[in-house]
Design an enzyme around this catalytic site. Structure first.
Site, short mmCIF file in Angstrom:
data_model
loop_
_atom_site.label_atom_id
_atom_site.label_comp_id
_atom_site.label_asym_id
_atom_site.label_seq_id
_atom_site.Cartn_x
_atom_site.Cartn_y
_atom_site.Cartn_z
N CYS A 43 0.98 -1.10 0.10
CA CYS A 43 0.00 -0.03 0.12
C CYS A 43 0.87 1.18 -0.08
CB CYS A 43 -0.85 -0.20 1.15
SG CYS A 43 -2.15 -1.26 1.31
N ASP A 135 -20.63 12.77 -13.71
CA ASP A 135 -22.10 12.54 -13.42
C ASP A 135 -22.21 11.45 -12.47
OD1 ASP A 135 -21.29 10.26 -15.09
OD2 ASP A 135 -22.91 10.61 -16.53
#
Length: 220
Positions: A43, A135
């Site tokens: 990570c 959107d």
């Protein structure tokens, strides 16, 4: 989160303060990505490399938003480690990390693996990534196991493809495509419309079947 599903609005605490997702997104694209845990090696490389590439995302009108089920204080401390490990991160850490310690957002967005999704002691998030258009729709998703780090160049490549096809829906990008390569003309485009849509020309590939469905162009 299926493709074209609308990401529900949410509020979250992050390393850059509280956000209301829709307000924070504005008219930008978003890469929302989870990682299994803070203070873990793979990570650290992922968040570091994405931070280094932040200017490339910004040029594409893309905001970055990381997520994990760790506490906010851990995120803040871990960011200092990431910056120490990735010395080529310029300036301040460039994007927020969501703190989701009760896993509510991870559950809502489908970021947990099947085996451990109901076990709060072991249900770290997988490497889930959603590319979200202005959107609020999921345009692309990637899910990697904890053991495999993601490729930042591939994330940028698929953003280029999505944004290109939004601008010119008569085309699609083939396997291994990168900007500048030939694109494919979609089958719904009629041959008689090609000169108007692609004045730079279209190449047609002959197939043993006799069907002409591979049409390529650099006119985009």
């Amino acid at each position: 989160m299926r493709l074209n599903a609308i990401v529900p609005n949410f509020k979250a605490e992050t390393t850059q303060g509280p956000i209301d997702f829709y307000d924070w997104q504005g008219d930008s694209w978003v890469v929302l990505f989870s990682h299994p845990a803070d203070f873990t090696p793979v990570c650290t490389t992922e968040l570091g490399r994405i931070a280094v590439h932040q200017p490339h995302f910004e040029r594409r009108n893309v905001k970055l938003l990381a997520h994990s089920v760790d506490e906010l204080k851990d995120h803040v401390d871990w960011v200092n480690d990431i910056k120490s490990y990735c010395l080529d991160i310029p300036g301040a850490f460039p994007y927020p990390i969501i703190a989701d310690s009760d896993r509510s957002l991870a559950v809502k967005l489908g970021m947990l693996d099947e085996e451990n999704q109901n076990d709060p002691n072991s249900a770290d998030t997988v490497r889930a990534l959603y590319i979200i258009s202005p959107d609020h729709r999921v345009r692309l998703s990637m899910h990697y196991p904890k053991s495999t780090g993601r490729n930042v160049d591939e994330i940028l490549r698929v953003i280029d493809s999505l944004q290109l096809v939004d601008r010119k829906p008569q085309i699609a990008t083939p396997a291994n495509w990168i900007p500048g390569d030939k694109v494919m003309v979609v089958p719904t485009v009629k041959d008689e419309d090609l000169p108007k849509l692609f004045p730079g020309g279209v190449d047609k590939v002959s197939m043993p079947s006799g069907k002409v469905y591979v049409r390529t162009t650099t006119d985009y």
